[in-house]
Design a protein around this motif. Structure first.
Motif, PDB file in Angstrom:
ATOM      1  N   LEU A  43      -5.543   6.832   4.636  1.00 17.63           N
ATOM      2  CA  LEU A  43      -6.284   6.546   5.866  1.00 17.63           C
ATOM      3  C   LEU A  43      -6.278   5.050   6.168  1.00 17.63           C
ATOM      4  O   LEU A  43      -6.173   4.643   7.327  1.00 17.63           O
ATOM      5  N   GLY A  44      -6.397   4.222   5.111  1.00 20.72           N
ATOM      6  CA  GLY A  44      -6.355   2.780   5.303  1.00 20.72           C
ATOM      7  C   GLY A  44      -5.037   2.335   5.910  1.00 20.72           C
ATOM      8  O   GLY A  44      -5.014   1.474   6.798  1.00 20.72           O
ATOM      9  N   GLY A  97      -6.919  11.838  -6.214  1.00 13.14           N
ATOM     10  CA  GLY A  97      -6.470  12.256  -4.890  1.00 13.14           C
ATOM     11  C   GLY A  97      -7.370  11.725  -3.783  1.00 13.14           C
ATOM     12  O   GLY A  97      -6.885  11.332  -2.718  1.00 13.14           O
ATOM     13  N   THR A  98      -8.694  11.686  -4.032  1.00 13.55           N
ATOM     14  CA  THR A  98      -9.603  11.142  -3.019  1.00 13.55           C
ATOM     15  C   THR A  98      -9.315   9.666  -2.789  1.00 13.55           C
ATOM     16  O   THR A  98      -9.301   9.199  -1.643  1.00 13.55           O
ATOM     17  N   HIS A  99      -9.037   8.953  -3.880  1.00 14.06           N
ATOM     18  CA  HIS A  99      -8.687   7.540  -3.722  1.00 14.06           C
ATOM     19  C   HIS A  99      -7.385   7.409  -2.925  1.00 14.06           C
ATOM     20  O   HIS A  99      -7.287   6.594  -2.013  1.00 14.06           O
ATOM     21  N   GLY A 100      -6.393   8.255  -3.263  1.00 19.69           N
ATOM     22  CA  GLY A 100      -5.119   8.207  -2.541  1.00 19.69           C
ATOM     23  C   GLY A 100      -5.302   8.529  -1.065  1.00 19.69           C
ATOM     24  O   GLY A 100      -4.654   7.928  -0.197  1.00 19.69           O
ATOM     25  N   LEU A 101      -6.210   9.472  -0.776  1.00 24.26           N
ATOM     26  CA  LEU A 101      -6.494   9.824   0.613  1.00 24.26           C
ATOM     27  C   LEU A 101      -7.089   8.630   1.358  1.00 24.26           C
ATOM     28  O   LEU A 101      -6.739   8.362   2.516  1.00 24.26           O
ATOM     29  N   GLY A 137       0.823  -1.205   0.000  1.00 20.21           N
ATOM     30  CA  GLY A 137       0.000   0.000   0.000  1.00 20.21           C
ATOM     31  C   GLY A 137       0.858   1.256   0.000  1.00 20.21           C
ATOM     32  O   GLY A 137       0.582   2.221  -0.718  1.00 20.21           O
ATOM     33  N   ALA A 138       1.930   1.234   0.794  1.00 22.20           N
ATOM     34  CA  ALA A 138       2.813   2.398   0.855  1.00 22.20           C
ATOM     35  C   ALA A 138       3.535   2.596  -0.477  1.00 22.20           C
ATOM     36  O   ALA A 138       3.734   3.736  -0.926  1.00 22.20           O
TER      37      ALA A 138
END
Lengths: 209, 130
Positions: free
Chosen positions: A156-157, A148-152, A113-114
């Motif tokens: 958070l995940g 960007g919303t997906h990346g955010l 994920g990172a």
């Protein structure tokens, strides 16, 4: 909570549905989180709609075909897919209450994920460096909002995953911790589903905007 | 306490993604991963190749994406259309319905407005009426 469980467990068979009492806590929590995920997907749906409408409005600026690097997107997709898979192994390890395997798969999930997030951030920085910032055109505003919303969500995940590992370490596999872990795995898989839409519509569909 | 968390398996409900002994297992996730990898690579290949007739590419991409979403829902989230999954499945169907309305409705309305904008006179009259 265990009282509710012992009350509902034998209520099967010939007892009518209306007389079975409340559903088990696991089921209620999972269903509630599933509803939250669906509402989250509706948010992404409206961002997709905005992107689809604005994808051609480049205002003479750079368009997607010249900005996007397909090889990079393929690696990002691979990272997120691998992370979703190891998240599945993570929840299997939790089911077996195997602490070592749980930590291992949590670490692998976090690493993939990172890596995804790092690739996405470097892509954003490169694009902004090339003058394709969100303020350049309606297309780029919509792009940065959606991706960007997906990346955010992924960010958070990752925070959530770190907190959950700390909770396993301090509290162990208590039922409410296991429920939270279960919600996390749902969240993580749902993010991968949203990414399928992103790479198909935004990146591969750039030629048809 | 531990018995309480996995001792029950009511006939009529289970949570989405619940790896409840009978479902799930490493093999399910491996199968899901395999399908997802094949579909992803197919999408990227379809988008880059010249061998496929151009106008059919968007349709193919959409079909591959929907297929891959289905693979994720079934193999990773473990949502099925079985009788013990009715609530989850209905919620999913409602979510898909709303997303479809929002996405296709927006695109339809905006393309309609765009084509109206091509004739400034008619558009001006419409704005006067509002």
């Amino acid at each position: 909570m265990s009282l509710v469980d012992t009350l509902t467990t034998p209520a099967e068979g010939d007892v009518p549905l209306s007389e079975r009492g409340p559903a088990a806590v696991d089921v209620v929590v999972g269903f509630g989180f599933w509803l939250f995920l669906l509402s989250d997907i509706v948010i992404f749906g409206s961002l997709f709609a905005a992107y689809a409408v604005l994808a051609g409005q480049t205002d003479g600026g750079p368009d997607g075909q010249h900005l996007f690097d397909r090889a990079n997107v393929l690696i990002e997709t691979g990272c997120l897919l691998a992370s979703s898979f190891t998240c599945g192994l993570f929840s299997l390890a939790i089911e077996r209450r195997a602490a070592a395997a749980t930590y291992l798969w949590a670490a692998v999930t976090f690493a993939f994920g990172a890596a995804f997030l790092g690739l996405e951030l470097s892509e954003f920085i490169r694009m902004i460096g090339e003058g394709a910032a969100p303020t350049r055109s309606a297309f780029l505003s919509a792009f940065f909002t959606l991706v960007g919303t997906h990346g955010l969500h992924v960010t958070l995940g990752l925070c959530w995953l770190a907190v959950m590992v700390a909770q396993i370490a301090t509290l162990g596999f208590r039922p409410h911790i296991v429920r939270r872990l279960f919600c996390f795995s749902l969240f993580w898989h749902a993010l991968d589903i949203v990414w399928i839409g992103v790479f198909t519509i935004v990146y591969l569909g750039a030629a048809y905007a | 306490m531990h018995d309480a968390s996995d001792g029950h398996d009511t006939l009529h409900d289970h949570a989405p993604g619940g790896g409840r002994h009978t479902r799930g297992g490493v093999r399910t996730y491996l199968a899901g991963l395999g399908f997802a990898v094949v579909l992803t690579l197919a999408s990227f290949w379809v988008a880059s190749t010249q061998t496929i007739w151009g106008p059919s590419v968007p349709v193919l991409l959409a079909a591959l994406a929907i297929g891959q979403m289905g693979v994720h829902v079934v193999f990773f989230l473990h949502i099925s259309s079985g009788p013990d999954d009715t609530n989850n499945f209905l919620a999913l169907a409602f979510g898909i319905f709303i997303v479809g309305l929002v996405v296709f409705g927006s695109m339809l309305i905006m393309s309609n407005l765009n084509s109206n904008n091509m004739t400034p006179m008619a558009n001006g009259q419409m704005q006067m009426q509002r």
